[in-house]
Design an enzyme around this catalytic site. Structure first.
Site, PDB file in Angstrom:
ATOM      1  CG  HIS A 171       0.313   6.109  -0.881  1.00 25.55           C
ATOM      2  ND1 HIS A 171      -0.771   6.814  -1.354  1.00 25.55           N
ATOM      3  CD2 HIS A 171      -0.152   5.393   0.175  1.00 25.55           C
ATOM      4  CE1 HIS A 171      -1.831   6.535  -0.628  1.00 25.55           C
ATOM      5  NE2 HIS A 171      -1.488   5.671   0.310  1.00 25.55           N
ATOM      6  CG  HIS A 206      -1.800   1.170   1.351  1.00 32.41           C
ATOM      7  ND1 HIS A 206      -3.128   1.134   1.006  1.00 32.41           N
ATOM      8  CD2 HIS A 206      -1.563   2.424   1.783  1.00 32.41           C
ATOM      9  CE1 HIS A 206      -3.658   2.326   1.214  1.00 32.41           C
ATOM     10  NE2 HIS A 206      -2.726   3.126   1.694  1.00 32.41           N
ATOM     11  CD  GLU A 207       1.671   3.607   3.586  1.00 32.71           C
ATOM     12  OE1 GLU A 207       1.961   4.717   3.095  1.00 32.71           O
ATOM     13  OE2 GLU A 207       0.564   3.380   4.108  1.00 32.71           O
TER      14      GLU A 207
END
Length: 153
Positions: free
Chosen positions: A68, A64-65
């Protein structure tokens, strides 16, 4: 897993799932309470919650990170609401939301009320049955049972 292991793990996940290297820092931040991680736009480092590091779904948080991270560096939509973010996150199999750190604390209901039409209501605080009515059918309420004995409001 210490911070050196975390850095190596994030670099490995980045190469394996995104096909691009992770060239910044990955660190633990013990001040994170409700989130699994945080990507910083200014210096591109990523903070991770150390409470999540030993969970089996930690790789989903890392993905998820990293989603980004890679989208921001590619100057594409990196925010949660962007279609690019949702598409890439689904491709790599990252988690959309941070998992709960501990189960939510359930407080028991103390009072069980029922209206004359049979609708049940469970409340933590006592209700004045002369003043309040059923929210569904406007009929009178009656106390069925006091669910936790010994508690008076």
């Amino acid at each position: 897993m210490d911070e050196a292991d975390l850095q190596a793990f994030v670099e490995r996940v980045s190469l394996e799932f995104f096909g691009q290297p992770f060239r910044h820092r990955a660190v633990y931040n013990s001040r994170l309470q409700t989130t699994g991680g945080r990507y910083h736009l200014k210096d591109h480092h990523i903070d991770f919650n150390p409470k999540m590091a030993h969970r089996s779904d930690f790789i989903g948080i890392v993905k998820h990170e990293l989603t980004h991270y890679h989208l921001h560096l590619a100057q594409r939509g990196y925010q949660h609401r962007d279609a690019d973010f949702k598409r890439l996150l689904a491709q790599v199999g990252g988690s959309r939301y941070a998992p709960a750190i501990r189960p939510a604390k359930q407080q028991p209901f103390r009072w069980h009320y029922q209206c004359t039409n049979g609708h049940d209501f469970y409340r933590k605080r006592r209700v004045d049955t002369d003043r309040y009515r059923c929210g569904q059918c406007r009929s009178r309420l009656r106390l069925v049972e006091k669910m936790v004995p010994g508690l008076e409001d």
